[in-house]
Scaffold this motif. Structure first.
Motif, short mmCIF file in Angstrom:
data_model
loop_
_atom_site.label_atom_id
_atom_site.label_comp_id
_atom_site.label_asym_id
_atom_site.label_seq_id
_atom_site.Cartn_x
_atom_site.Cartn_y
_atom_site.Cartn_z
N THR A 211 30.76 -18.87 -48.15
CA THR A 211 30.67 -17.92 -49.25
C THR A 211 29.22 -17.70 -49.68
O THR A 211 28.46 -18.65 -49.82
N MET A 212 28.87 -16.42 -49.84
CA MET A 212 27.54 -16.00 -50.29
C MET A 212 26.45 -16.30 -49.25
O MET A 212 25.28 -16.43 -49.61
N ASN A 221 26.97 -6.35 -42.03
CA ASN A 221 26.56 -5.10 -42.68
C ASN A 221 27.26 -4.91 -44.02
O ASN A 221 27.72 -3.82 -44.36
N VAL A 222 27.35 -6.00 -44.79
CA VAL A 222 27.94 -5.96 -46.12
C VAL A 222 26.96 -6.60 -47.10
O VAL A 222 25.92 -7.14 -46.70
N ASN A 223 27.29 -6.54 -48.38
CA ASN A 223 26.42 -7.12 -49.40
C ASN A 223 26.78 -8.56 -49.75
O ASN A 223 25.94 -9.30 -50.24
N LEU A 224 28.03 -8.91 -49.52
CA LEU A 224 28.49 -10.25 -49.91
C LEU A 224 29.68 -10.64 -49.04
O LEU A 224 30.56 -9.82 -48.78
N VAL A 225 29.69 -11.90 -48.59
CA VAL A 225 30.84 -12.43 -47.85
C VAL A 225 31.48 -13.54 -48.69
O VAL A 225 30.78 -14.33 -49.33
N ILE A 226 32.80 -13.57 -48.66
CA ILE A 226 33.56 -14.56 -49.43
C ILE A 226 34.58 -15.20 -48.50
O ILE A 226 35.30 -14.50 -47.78
N ASN A 227 34.64 -16.51 -48.52
CA ASN A 227 35.69 -17.22 -47.80
C ASN A 227 36.96 -17.20 -48.64
O ASN A 227 36.90 -17.42 -49.86
N PRO A 228 38.12 -16.92 -48.05
CA PRO A 228 39.37 -16.86 -48.83
C PRO A 228 39.65 -18.12 -49.63
O PRO A 228 40.32 -18.05 -50.67
N GLN A 233 36.50 -18.34 -57.20
CA GLN A 233 35.10 -18.20 -57.63
C GLN A 233 34.55 -16.80 -57.37
O GLN A 233 33.34 -16.56 -57.54
N LEU A 234 35.41 -15.87 -56.97
CA LEU A 234 34.94 -14.53 -56.65
C LEU A 234 34.24 -13.84 -57.82
O LEU A 234 33.17 -13.25 -57.63
N PRO A 235 34.78 -13.85 -59.05
CA PRO A 235 34.08 -13.16 -60.14
C PRO A 235 32.67 -13.69 -60.38
O PRO A 235 31.73 -12.91 -60.58
N GLU A 236 32.49 -15.02 -60.33
CA GLU A 236 31.16 -15.59 -60.55
C GLU A 236 30.22 -15.22 -59.41
O GLU A 236 29.05 -14.85 -59.64
N ALA A 237 30.72 -15.32 -58.17
CA ALA A 237 29.88 -14.97 -57.02
C ALA A 237 29.51 -13.49 -57.04
O ALA A 237 28.38 -13.11 -56.73
N LEU A 238 30.47 -12.66 -57.43
CA LEU A 238 30.21 -11.22 -57.48
C LEU A 238 29.19 -10.88 -58.56
O LEU A 238 28.26 -10.09 -58.33
N GLU A 239 29.34 -11.48 -59.72
CA GLU A 239 28.41 -11.20 -60.82
C GLU A 239 26.99 -11.64 -60.47
O GLU A 239 26.02 -10.90 -60.72
N LEU A 240 26.86 -12.81 -59.88
CA LEU A 240 25.53 -13.31 -59.51
C LEU A 240 24.91 -12.44 -58.42
O LEU A 240 23.71 -12.10 -58.49
#
Length: 261
Positions: A211-212, A221-228, A233-240
């Motif tokens: 993640t991240m 070619n994306v802005n952020l990767v997240i492991n399922p 923790q997606l909202p915190e990772a997205l906000e940061l």
């Protein structure tokens, strides 16, 4: 005799001299669908199944594209429906015009030092994920004051992206595999003009990544990767990540008098 597969529309040519007199089945070599054939109904013309497929496809061409509805946290467990159901058809357009007017009115007071995103201007997020994570992600983001639109299939995702400008798109590697949802959503993002692509934060949800991880995000070619496994923790990772992204483009946005994402 030519037989048309009802699923992938592949054309199968059969030798009529070798056809049995009783009903039989043929497996499509392309999609492996079993097609039932009635010899009495296909002699001298196309099979009935092909005629029905063409009729359904012709009617579907004239259907209005369905955009992903806005997620309603109060309706979890019920049939999802757009939150603007029953409202006048032009209400959404009026709201967009008013929002644009308010953004323009702000430019005079913030010119020269860059804009700040207004508190009332909530980020719009399109969630294109598999059912396993769809409602969980939508609920988490709604709690963080995002306007969340939840696509159940590829058509709804494309419809929403073409109808409204999204700030964030979250795409799952297992989204609508039957209709190649990942390929079409990714293609839609890549077709954006550079000025539009800079205003979109693209998140990819896939297993086997950290993640991240910026290197993986660059390769995808994306802005952020997240492991399922880190969905909670997606909202915190997205906000940061969005905060860092806005800081990267702060001087650029200030020069063009643009508000951050």
């Amino acid at each position: 005799m030519v037989l048309i597969c009802p699923k992938c529309e592949a054309r199968l040519r059969l030798d009529e001299a070798q056809l049995p007199s009783h009903p039989f089945s043929v497996r499509c070599p392309k999609c492996q669908t079993s097609v039932d054939v009635q010899p009495d109904s296909v002699v001298g013309r196309e099979p009935v199944v092909a005629t029905e497929t063409v009729a359904v496809r012709a009617s579907a061409v004239f259907e209005r594209p369905v955009a992903a509805p806005q997620f309603n946290s109060n309706a979890v467990g019920e049939n999802p429906s757009p939150t603007n159901q029953g409202t006048p058809s032009g209400l959404d357009e009026i709201a967009r015009v008013l929002a644009q007017a308010l953004r323009s009115a702000e430019s005079g007071s913030v010119s020269g030092r860059g804009r700040k995103r207004a508190a009332w201007d909530r980020r719009k997020v399109l969630v294109c994920t598999s059912p396993a994570y769809r409602e969980a992600i939508a609920q988490l983001l709604v709690e963080q004051d995002y306007d969340v639109f939840m696509a159940e299939n590829m058509a709804e995702g494309l419809g929403r992206m073409r109808e409204d400008r999204m700030d964030v798109v979250i795409l799952d590697a297992n989204f609508d595999p039957l209709e190649q949802g990942v390929a079409f959503i990714t293609r839609e993002v890549r077709l954006l003009r550079p000025s539009e692509r800079r205003r979109l934060f693209f998140v990819y949800l896939t297993a086997g990544v950290r993640t991240m991880d910026p290197h993986t995000a660059f390769l995808q070619n994306v802005n952020l990767v997240i492991n399922p496994s880190d969905v909670e923790q997606l909202p915190e990772a997205l906000e940061l990540s969005i905060r860092h992204y806005n800081e990267l483009y702060r001087a650029f946005n200030r020069a063009l008098d643009l508000s951050p994402i």
